[in-house]
Design an enzyme around this catalytic site. Structure first.
Site, PDB file in Angstrom:
ATOM      1  N   LYS A  22     -19.082 -31.258   8.712  1.00 37.47           N
ATOM      2  CA  LYS A  22     -18.771 -30.246   9.754  1.00 37.47           C
ATOM      3  C   LYS A  22     -19.965 -29.319   9.929  1.00 37.47           C
ATOM      4  O   LYS A  22     -20.367 -29.012  11.058  1.00 37.47           O
ATOM      5  CB  LYS A  22     -17.559 -29.435   9.326  1.00 37.47           C
ATOM      6  N   ASN A  23     -20.564 -28.895   8.805  1.00 39.14           N
ATOM      7  CA  ASN A  23     -21.599 -27.857   8.881  1.00 39.14           C
ATOM      8  C   ASN A  23     -22.975 -28.374   9.257  1.00 39.14           C
ATOM      9  O   ASN A  23     -23.917 -27.596   9.403  1.00 39.14           O
ATOM     10  CB  ASN A  23     -21.636 -27.072   7.570  1.00 39.14           C
ATOM     11  N   CYS A 116     -14.013 -18.052   9.663  1.00 44.62           N
ATOM     12  CA  CYS A 116     -13.110 -17.669   8.575  1.00 44.62           C
ATOM     13  C   CYS A 116     -13.297 -16.197   8.204  1.00 44.62           C
ATOM     14  O   CYS A 116     -14.411 -15.692   8.152  1.00 44.62           O
ATOM     15  CB  CYS A 116     -13.411 -18.509   7.337  1.00 44.62           C
ATOM     16  N   ARG A 121     -19.479 -11.100   7.842  1.00 46.25           N
ATOM     17  CA  ARG A 121     -20.224 -12.162   8.567  1.00 46.25           C
ATOM     18  C   ARG A 121     -21.119 -11.602   9.677  1.00 46.25           C
ATOM     19  O   ARG A 121     -20.994 -11.930  10.850  1.00 46.25           O
ATOM     20  CB  ARG A 121     -19.244 -13.196   9.103  1.00 46.25           C
ATOM     21  N   ASP A 306     -18.410 -22.718  -0.775  1.00 46.72           N
ATOM     22  CA  ASP A 306     -17.309 -23.448  -0.128  1.00 46.72           C
ATOM     23  C   ASP A 306     -16.502 -24.273  -1.124  1.00 46.72           C
ATOM     24  O   ASP A 306     -15.489 -24.862  -0.752  1.00 46.72           O
ATOM     25  CB  ASP A 306     -17.841 -24.378   0.980  1.00 46.72           C
ATOM     26  N   ILE A 328     -21.645 -14.999  -2.600  1.00 44.23           N
ATOM     27  CA  ILE A 328     -22.101 -15.133  -1.212  1.00 44.23           C
ATOM     28  C   ILE A 328     -21.255 -14.300  -0.253  1.00 44.23           C
ATOM     29  O   ILE A 328     -21.789 -13.536   0.550  1.00 44.23           O
ATOM     30  CB  ILE A 328     -22.064 -16.628  -0.765  1.00 44.23           C
ATOM     31  N   ARG A 398      -9.355 -27.226  10.807  1.00 48.20           N
ATOM     32  CA  ARG A 398     -10.657 -26.894  11.391  1.00 48.20           C
ATOM     33  C   ARG A 398     -11.766 -27.674  10.704  1.00 48.20           C
ATOM     34  O   ARG A 398     -12.794 -27.961  11.294  1.00 48.20           O
ATOM     35  CB  ARG A 398     -10.939 -25.392  11.224  1.00 48.20           C
TER      36      ARG A 398
HETATM   37  C1  EPZ Z   1     -22.514 -21.281   6.758  1.00 40.93           C
HETATM   38  O1  EPZ Z   1     -21.985 -20.037   7.157  1.00 40.93           O
HETATM   39  C2  EPZ Z   1     -21.309 -22.204   6.677  1.00 40.93           C
HETATM   40  N1  EPZ Z   1     -20.645 -22.273   7.966  1.00 40.93           N
HETATM   41  C3  EPZ Z   1     -20.316 -21.662   5.644  1.00 40.93           C
HETATM   42  O2  EPZ Z   1     -19.261 -22.612   5.531  1.00 40.93           O
HETATM   43  C4  EPZ Z   1     -21.020 -21.541   4.294  1.00 40.93           C
HETATM   44  O3  EPZ Z   1     -20.125 -20.984   3.359  1.00 40.93           O
HETATM   45  C5  EPZ Z   1     -22.241 -20.625   4.451  1.00 40.93           C
HETATM   46  O4  EPZ Z   1     -23.126 -21.180   5.462  1.00 40.93           O
HETATM   47  C6  EPZ Z   1     -23.015 -20.470   3.162  1.00 40.93           C
HETATM   48  O5  EPZ Z   1     -23.425 -21.682   2.695  1.00 40.93           O
HETATM   49  C7  EPZ Z   1     -21.076 -23.162   8.898  1.00 40.93           C
HETATM   50  O6  EPZ Z   1     -22.032 -23.872   8.678  1.00 40.93           O
HETATM   51  C8  EPZ Z   1     -20.304 -23.215  10.192  1.00 40.93           C
HETATM   52  P1  EPZ Z   1     -24.817 -17.620   5.775  1.00 40.93           P
HETATM   53  P2  EPZ Z   1     -23.001 -18.854   7.624  1.00 40.93           P
HETATM   54  O7  EPZ Z   1     -25.547 -17.139   6.964  1.00 40.93           O
HETATM   55  O8  EPZ Z   1     -24.176 -19.449   8.295  1.00 40.93           O
HETATM   56  C9  EPZ Z   1     -24.904 -12.953   4.973  1.00 40.93           C
HETATM   57  C10 EPZ Z   1     -17.047 -23.349   5.501  1.00 40.93           C
HETATM   58  O9  EPZ Z   1     -16.061 -23.115   4.772  1.00 40.93           O
HETATM   59  N2  EPZ Z   1     -25.517 -12.856   6.309  1.00 40.93           N
HETATM   60  O10 EPZ Z   1     -25.477 -18.571   4.843  1.00 40.93           O
HETATM   61  O11 EPZ Z   1     -22.204 -17.834   8.335  1.00 40.93           O
HETATM   62  C11 EPZ Z   1     -23.465 -13.415   5.056  1.00 40.93           C
HETATM   63  O12 EPZ Z   1     -22.595 -12.346   5.287  1.00 40.93           O
HETATM   64  C12 EPZ Z   1     -17.937 -22.213   5.948  1.00 40.93           C
HETATM   65  O13 EPZ Z   1     -17.371 -24.485   5.939  1.00 40.93           O
HETATM   66  C13 EPZ Z   1     -26.050 -11.624   6.718  1.00 40.93           C
HETATM   67  O14 EPZ Z   1     -25.985 -10.640   5.981  1.00 40.93           O
HETATM   68  O15 EPZ Z   1     -23.425 -18.269   6.196  1.00 40.93           O
HETATM   69  C14 EPZ Z   1     -23.259 -14.023   3.693  1.00 40.93           C
HETATM   70  O16 EPZ Z   1     -22.992 -12.997   2.758  1.00 40.93           O
HETATM   71  C15 EPZ Z   1     -17.509 -20.873   5.382  1.00 40.93           C
HETATM   72  N3  EPZ Z   1     -26.621 -11.544   7.941  1.00 40.93           N
HETATM   73  C16 EPZ Z   1     -24.622 -14.626   3.366  1.00 40.93           C
HETATM   74  O17 EPZ Z   1     -25.558 -13.961   4.215  1.00 40.93           O
HETATM   75  C17 EPZ Z   1     -26.715 -12.628   8.778  1.00 40.93           C
HETATM   76  O18 EPZ Z   1     -27.286 -12.486   9.886  1.00 40.93           O
HETATM   77  C18 EPZ Z   1     -24.708 -16.127   3.628  1.00 40.93           C
HETATM   78  O19 EPZ Z   1     -24.299 -16.342   4.969  1.00 40.93           O
HETATM   79  C19 EPZ Z   1     -26.189 -13.857   8.345  1.00 40.93           C
HETATM   80  C20 EPZ Z   1     -25.601 -13.951   7.105  1.00 40.93           C
END
Ligand code: EPZ
Length: 417
Positions: A22-23, A116, A121, A306, A328, A398
Site C-alpha cells: 500500500k505504502n 489514521c 501528522r 506499523d 514515531i 483501507r
Molecule cells: C508513512 O506515513 C506511512 N504512510 C505510515 O504508514 C508509516 O507509519 C510512516 O510513513 C512511518 O514509516 C503511508 O505511506 C501512506 P512520516 P508518513 O512522514 O509519511 C513526523 C500505515 O499504517 N512528521 O515518516 O505520514 C510525523 O508526525 C501508515 O500504513 C513531521 O513532523 O510518516 C511522524 O512523527 C501509518 N512533519 C514522523 O515525522 C512532516 O512534515 C514520521 O512521519 C512529516 C512527518
C-alpha cells in the site's frame, strides 16, 4: 456491513500470498501526474485507500483502467490542479499530489491530508522542502496553495526529522527541477527504493534511494513505462504475527524477506522458528507460547511503527513481561484499551506499552480506530476464547487486501455482519 463476527481459539496454518505494498502503490500512483505518457503498474492491491487515490486522479482528469491488480493510467488529459476536498481529506497519501501538480501546472491547491488518527501528522517538512526548491507556499484554513514562477532549482536539503512522506515529496519535486538535489537524513524505507526505481523507469536520475543520502539530477521530462509494486512488508509481518500468536505454522509467499530483517530477528527471539527463501518466509510456532520481547520502533531499517500493535498482541499472550516503545507517532495506542477489555494486562507509561502476558484473551465487542490497530484486534479475536465482534472494520479495509478471506484460508472463522 461494518462489523466482523470472529470465532476464537484458532490455530492459523497454511500459505498466504502477500499483496502489493500500500505504502509504495499510493505515492507511485500520484507520481504518474509527473508525465503525460501512458503508464502500466502491476501488483496494485485492492484497498479502499487505492480506490480513493484512483478517484482523486480521475477527478483531476486522468484516464484509468484497473483490473486484477493491473492499473493502466493516462494522465495526458489532466487539466485540474485542485482535487476535491472530500476525497483529499480521506487519506494521508493525498499530500503526494502537491509536488507533481505544482510541477505540472506551476500551481496546486490541495486540502490538508487525512489518514489514521495516530498523531498530529504535520506536513511542515514537505512544505519546507518545496520552499527550499523555490516554491511559494501559502497555508490558509484547510488548504495548501503552492505556486512557482520559474522551474524549481535543485538544492542540498537536510530533512531535520526522518520522514517517509517528506522524502517522497522532495524526491518527486527534484526529479524535474533544474540541477542536482541532495536529500540528507532521507528515509530509507523499501518503499522509497521502489518509488525511486519507478521514477528512474520514467527517465528520472535518482541514486542513493534506500540510504540516508539521495542524489537527484533533474531531467527535462519524464516518459511512460511499466512498474511492478513491491510486496507489502507490513502485511507480511502481520500474518507472521498471526501464526506466532496462534501457535500456528505459516508460509508467506510472494514477499521480500530482506525488507523484514529486524522483524524476523524479534520473532525468532520470541521463540518462532523462521525459514526464508527468495520470495517466501516460513514461521513455525506450533505448540509454543511466545516468549516476551522488548521492541522499540524506529525508522527503517529499525522495527516499523506499523508493526507496533501486532507486537503488543504477541506480548499480551506471552510467557512473561515485555515492553514496546513507540518512537514515531505520539498517539498510536488507542487499540490498547480494546485489548485490555479482552483481558490483556497492559500498562502505558509515557511512550511505552508494558505487557504482562496472560494465558488467554476473552471475546469482546471491540472497536477499531486505525488501520494497524484494527488488524491487531482481528487477530486477537482469532485467538480469544469465544466470539469477538470487531466494529468499524473500514479501518483495516483501507490497508489489507482480502484480510479476513486470507485469514479464513488459514483456519480462522470470520464473517461479515
Ligand atoms: C508513512 O506515513 C506511512 N504512510 C505510515 O504508514 C508509516 O507509519 C510512516 O510513513 C512511518 O514509516 C503511508 O505511506 C501512506 P512520516 P508518513 O512522514 O509519511 C513526523 C500505515 O499504517 N512528521 O515518516 O505520514 C510525523 O508526525 C501508515 O500504513 C513531521 O513532523 O510518516 C511522524 O512523527 C501509518 N512533519 C514522523 O515525522 C512532516 O512534515 C514520521 O512521519 C512529516 C512527518
Amino acid at each position: 456491513m461494518n462489523k466482523l463476527y470472529i470465532e476464537g481459539n484458532k490455530n492459523l496454518n497454511g500459505n498466504v500470498r502477500i499483496s502489493g505494498s500500500k505504502n509504495a502503490a499510493l505515492p507511485i500512483l500520484f507520481m504518474t501526474i509527473l508525465t503525460e505518457e501512458k503508464i502500466k503498474i502491476s501488483n496494485i492491491p485492492q484497498l479502499t485507500d487505492i480506490t480513493i487515490a484512483i478517484e482523486l486522479l480521475k477527478s483531476l482528469g486522468a484516464k484509468i483502467k484497473y483490473r486484477k491488480k493491473l492499473l493502466c493510467i493516462d494522465t495526458s488529459s489532466i487539466k485540474n490542479f485542485s482535487p476535491p476536498y472530500d476525497l483529499t481529506k480521506k487519506i494521508r497519501a493525498s499530500i503526494w499530489m502537491l509536488a507533481p501538480l505544482l510541477i505540472r501546472f506551476g500551481q496546486a491547491k490541495i486540502s490538508l491530508p487525512g489518514g489514521c488518527k495516530i498523531g498530529s501528522r504535520p506536513i511542515d517538512l514537505h512544505i519546507k522542502g518545496l520552499i527550499q526548491l523555490g516554491a511559494k507556499i501559502v497555508l490558509e484554513k484547510n488548504y495548501i496553495s503552492a505556486s512557482i514562477r520559474k522551474p524549481l532549482v535543485g538544492k542540498h536539503i537536510y530533512i531535520k526529522k526522518i520522514s517517509v512522506g517528506a522524502t517522497i515529496t522532495i524526491m518527486s519535486a527534484a526529479a524535474l527541477a533544474q540541477g542536482t538535489t541532495i536529500i540528507e537524513n532521507a528515509a530509507q524505507e523499501p518503499e522509497i527504493i521502489d518509488i525511486a526505481k519507478f521514477l528512474n523507469t520514467l527517465g528520472a536520475n535518482i541514486i542513493g534511494a534506500g540510504s540516508n543520502k539521495i542524489f537527484i539530477k533533474g531531467v527535462i521530462k519524464l516518459t511512460g513505462g511499466k512498474h511492478q509494486i513491491i510486496p507489502d512488508r507490513i502485511e507480511t509481518g502481520t500474518f507472521l504475527i498471526a501464526a506466532a500468536v496462534s501457535q500456528g505454522y505459516i508460509t508467506c509467499c510472494h514477499t521480500e524477506p530482506k525488507n523484514l530483517k529486524k522483524v524476523l530477528i524479534k520473532l525468532s527471539e520470541s521463540g518462532a522458528k523462521i525459514k526464508t527463501g527468495k520470495d517466501w518466509i516460513q514461521l513455525d510456532m506450533r505448540g509454543k507460547k511466545p516468549k516476551s520481547i522488548n521492541v522499540s520502533t524506529s525508522p527503517y531499517p529499525g522495527i516499523p511503527t506499523d508493526m507496533q500493535p501486532q507486537f503488543t498482541l504477541l506480548n499480551s499472550i506471552s510467557q512473561s513481561k515485555g515492553v514496546i516503545t513507540e518512537n514515531i507517532f505520539e498517539n498510536r495506542f488507542i487499540y490498547v484499551s480494546e485489548l485490555i477489555k479482552m483481558g490483556a494486562q497492559i500498562k502505558i507509561k509515557n511512550n511505552s506499552i508494558i505487557c504482562k502476558g496472560v494465558t488467554n484473551l476473552y471475546s469482546q465487542n471491540v472497536f477499531s480506530n486505525d488501520l494497524r490497530g484494527s488488524a491487531t484486534l482481528v487477530l486477537a479475536g482469532c485467538i480469544a476464547r469465544g466470539i469477538t465482534i470487531v466494529n468499524n472494520i473500514y479501518h483495516f479495509k483501507r490497508g489489507y487486501e482480502l484480510f479476513s478471506e486470507k485469514l479464513n484460508k488459514l483456519g480462522a472463522n470470520i464473517k461479515y455482519i
